[in-house]
Design a protein around this motif. Sequence first.
Motif, PDB file in Angstrom:
ATOM      1  N   PHE A 191       0.856  -1.184   0.000  1.00 63.00           N
ATOM      2  CA  PHE A 191       0.000   0.000   0.000  1.00 63.00           C
ATOM      3  C   PHE A 191       0.894   1.238   0.000  1.00 63.00           C
ATOM      4  O   PHE A 191       1.400   1.660   1.039  1.00 63.00           O
ATOM      5  N   TYR A 206     -14.187   2.004  -1.256  1.00 65.03           N
ATOM      6  CA  TYR A 206     -14.303   1.301   0.030  1.00 65.03           C
ATOM      7  C   TYR A 206     -13.636  -0.052  -0.181  1.00 65.03           C
ATOM      8  O   TYR A 206     -14.134  -0.886  -0.946  1.00 65.03           O
ATOM      9  N   LEU A 274      -7.239   1.843  -4.520  1.00 63.37           N
ATOM     10  CA  LEU A 274      -7.175   2.946  -3.566  1.00 63.37           C
ATOM     11  C   LEU A 274      -6.337   4.106  -4.087  1.00 63.37           C
ATOM     12  O   LEU A 274      -6.752   5.272  -3.993  1.00 63.37           O
ATOM     13  N   ARG A 275      -5.155   3.820  -4.613  1.00 66.58           N
ATOM     14  CA  ARG A 275      -4.283   4.925  -5.055  1.00 66.58           C
ATOM     15  C   ARG A 275      -4.843   5.653  -6.276  1.00 66.58           C
ATOM     16  O   ARG A 275      -4.403   6.753  -6.595  1.00 66.58           O
ATOM     17  N   GLY A 280     -10.623   7.576   0.099  1.00 58.54           N
ATOM     18  CA  GLY A 280     -10.865   6.244   0.632  1.00 58.54           C
ATOM     19  C   GLY A 280     -12.039   6.312   1.583  1.00 58.54           C
ATOM     20  O   GLY A 280     -12.091   7.176   2.469  1.00 58.54           O
ATOM     21  N   VAL A 282     -14.453   4.939   4.528  1.00 56.98           N
ATOM     22  CA  VAL A 282     -14.426   4.072   5.711  1.00 56.98           C
ATOM     23  C   VAL A 282     -15.585   4.467   6.613  1.00 56.98           C
ATOM     24  O   VAL A 282     -15.846   5.660   6.799  1.00 56.98           O
ATOM     25  N   LYS A 297      -8.757  -0.192   7.137  1.00 53.28           N
ATOM     26  CA  LYS A 297      -9.058   0.523   5.895  1.00 53.28           C
ATOM     27  C   LYS A 297      -8.520   1.950   5.937  1.00 53.28           C
ATOM     28  O   LYS A 297      -8.131   2.514   4.901  1.00 53.28           O
ATOM     29  N   SER A 301      -5.837   3.199   3.034  1.00 52.09           N
ATOM     30  CA  SER A 301      -6.096   4.333   2.157  1.00 52.09           C
ATOM     31  C   SER A 301      -4.984   5.369   2.249  1.00 52.09           C
ATOM     32  O   SER A 301      -4.440   5.804   1.229  1.00 52.09           O
ATOM     33  N   SER A 304      -1.759   4.372   0.689  1.00 53.12           N
ATOM     34  CA  SER A 304      -1.830   4.390  -0.769  1.00 53.12           C
ATOM     35  C   SER A 304      -1.823   5.808  -1.325  1.00 53.12           C
ATOM     36  O   SER A 304      -1.902   6.004  -2.542  1.00 53.12           O
ATOM     37  N   THR A 306      -4.104   8.230  -0.533  1.00 49.99           N
ATOM     38  CA  THR A 306      -5.462   8.723  -0.751  1.00 49.99           C
ATOM     39  C   THR A 306      -6.086   9.152   0.570  1.00 49.99           C
ATOM     40  O   THR A 306      -6.152   8.350   1.509  1.00 49.99           O
ATOM     41  N   VAL A 308      -8.711  10.044   3.548  1.00 53.35           N
ATOM     42  CA  VAL A 308      -9.814   9.237   4.065  1.00 53.35           C
ATOM     43  C   VAL A 308     -11.052  10.085   4.321  1.00 53.35           C
ATOM     44  O   VAL A 308     -10.939  11.220   4.802  1.00 53.35           O
ATOM     45  N   ARG A 353      -0.135  13.109  -2.077  1.00 52.28           N
ATOM     46  CA  ARG A 353      -0.167  11.643  -1.973  1.00 52.28           C
ATOM     47  C   ARG A 353       1.135  11.121  -1.370  1.00 52.28           C
ATOM     48  O   ARG A 353       1.124  10.213  -0.531  1.00 52.28           O
TER      49      ARG A 353
END
Length: 387
Positions: A191, A206, A274-275, A280, A282, A297, A301, A304, A306, A308, A353
Motif C-alpha cells: 500500500f 471502500y 485505492l491509489r 478512501g 471508511v 481501511k 487508504s 496508498s 489517498t 480518508v 499523496r
Amino acid sequence: MRVSVVTRIYEPEPAAASFRLAALVEAFARGGDEVDVVTVRPPRGLEADSPTDPRVRVRRAPVLRDRAGYVRGYLQYLSFDVPAFFRLLFARRSDAVVIEPPPTTGFFMRIACAMRRTPYVYYAADVWSDATESTNAPAAVVGAVRWLERRALRGASAVIAVTDGVAAKVRELAPRADVTVVPNGIDTRVFTPDGPRRDEPAWGVYAGTTSEWQGADVFIRAMPRVLEAMPDATIAFVGQGSAWSALKGLAAEIAPDAVRFVESVPPHEAAAWLRSARAGLVSLKPGQGYDFALPTKVLASAASGTPVIFAGVGTGAEYVEAERIGTSVVYDAETVAAAMLEAFAHDPSDEARRALGTWARERASSEARAGSAAEVVRGAARRADDA
C-alpha cells in the motif's frame, strides 16, 4: 523458538487479520523463529503463494464458507475449529501458540494448548460478545459467545489488543489478563502511492470487508445527492462480507450506474484501486459496539496516498482528525455526501499523496508493529519456560 499461528483467515484473503498475521509471521521469521501457520484454503479465485522463507510453513485445510465466500457463521467457524484442534494436538510441539478469534477458536485452542502444556497468546482485534449483542442476537447466543470469549481470554498467557478500547473491554471480561496494546499497521510495501493505477478509477473506494455493523451503505445513500452536483461521480466497493448482497441491492435501487462492486482481490490490486481514487471510504455505524475500533481501511487508504473520509464516531474519527489524513464526519447520508463532494472536487496532488505515504511508513508500518507483537509472544514463551 517455534511458534504456531492458528487462524481461520490468512493471506491471500484481503482482510485486516490477514495483513496483520502475515506481518507477524514475517517478524517471527526475521527474528530466527520457526513458524507453523494452521489455516484454511483460500476461496476460489485467489491463489496462495508458497512461503519463501524456509522457517515458515503454512498448512491449509478445506473449510466451510458462506455464500459470499467468507468463513463467517458458527457452522463455518466449527468447520475450522474442530479440525484445527486435532491438527494442533498432534502437531510437533510449539513454544507458543498465537490464536486469532473468533472465541470458538480460542476455546478449542485453549483445550488443545492445555493438553500440550503450551502457552498461547490471544490476538484481540475486537470483542466478539459485544458485537454479537449489538446485532440484537438472542440473549442465549450472546451469553454463549461471552462465555466462550471469557474462557479464551482467561486461559491466555498474554492478550494482544489492537486499541486501548479493546484492551479495556478485554479487562472487563478477564480482569487478570496480561494485556498489551499493539495497534494494527499496514504493509507499506504494498500500500504505497507509487504503483499501477486503474484506467477508469472510481472517485471513492471502500476496500475491505463489509459487515452490517460497519454501515457502508451510508456511502451509497449519499450518492443521489452527490450525483446531483457531479453526474460523473462513481464509487467502488472492493472486497466481500455479510452486507455485500444488501449493498448491491441498495445501489441498484438508488444509484444503479454509479456504484461498482469488485469481489475479493489480492492486496496489490486493492492498493491499485485505492491509489487511483480521490478518497478512501471508511465507516463504522455508531452504537454497534465498535466505536472503539480503528479500521485498517483507514491505514490502507492513507498509505496508498489517498485521503480518508471516515463516517462515524469514536476512535477512528478521532484518529483521522488527529493524524490529519482525511476528514471525519457524523454518520449521516447528507453530511457524508457533502464530504464526498468536497473530496471529489479535486484529485490529490502527487505531493499530497507522497506526504500521506510518508506518514504511513513512519507511523503505521505493519513491520514495526508486528515486531512489537512478536515480542509479546516471545515473552509469554519465556515465562512458561521459567515457570
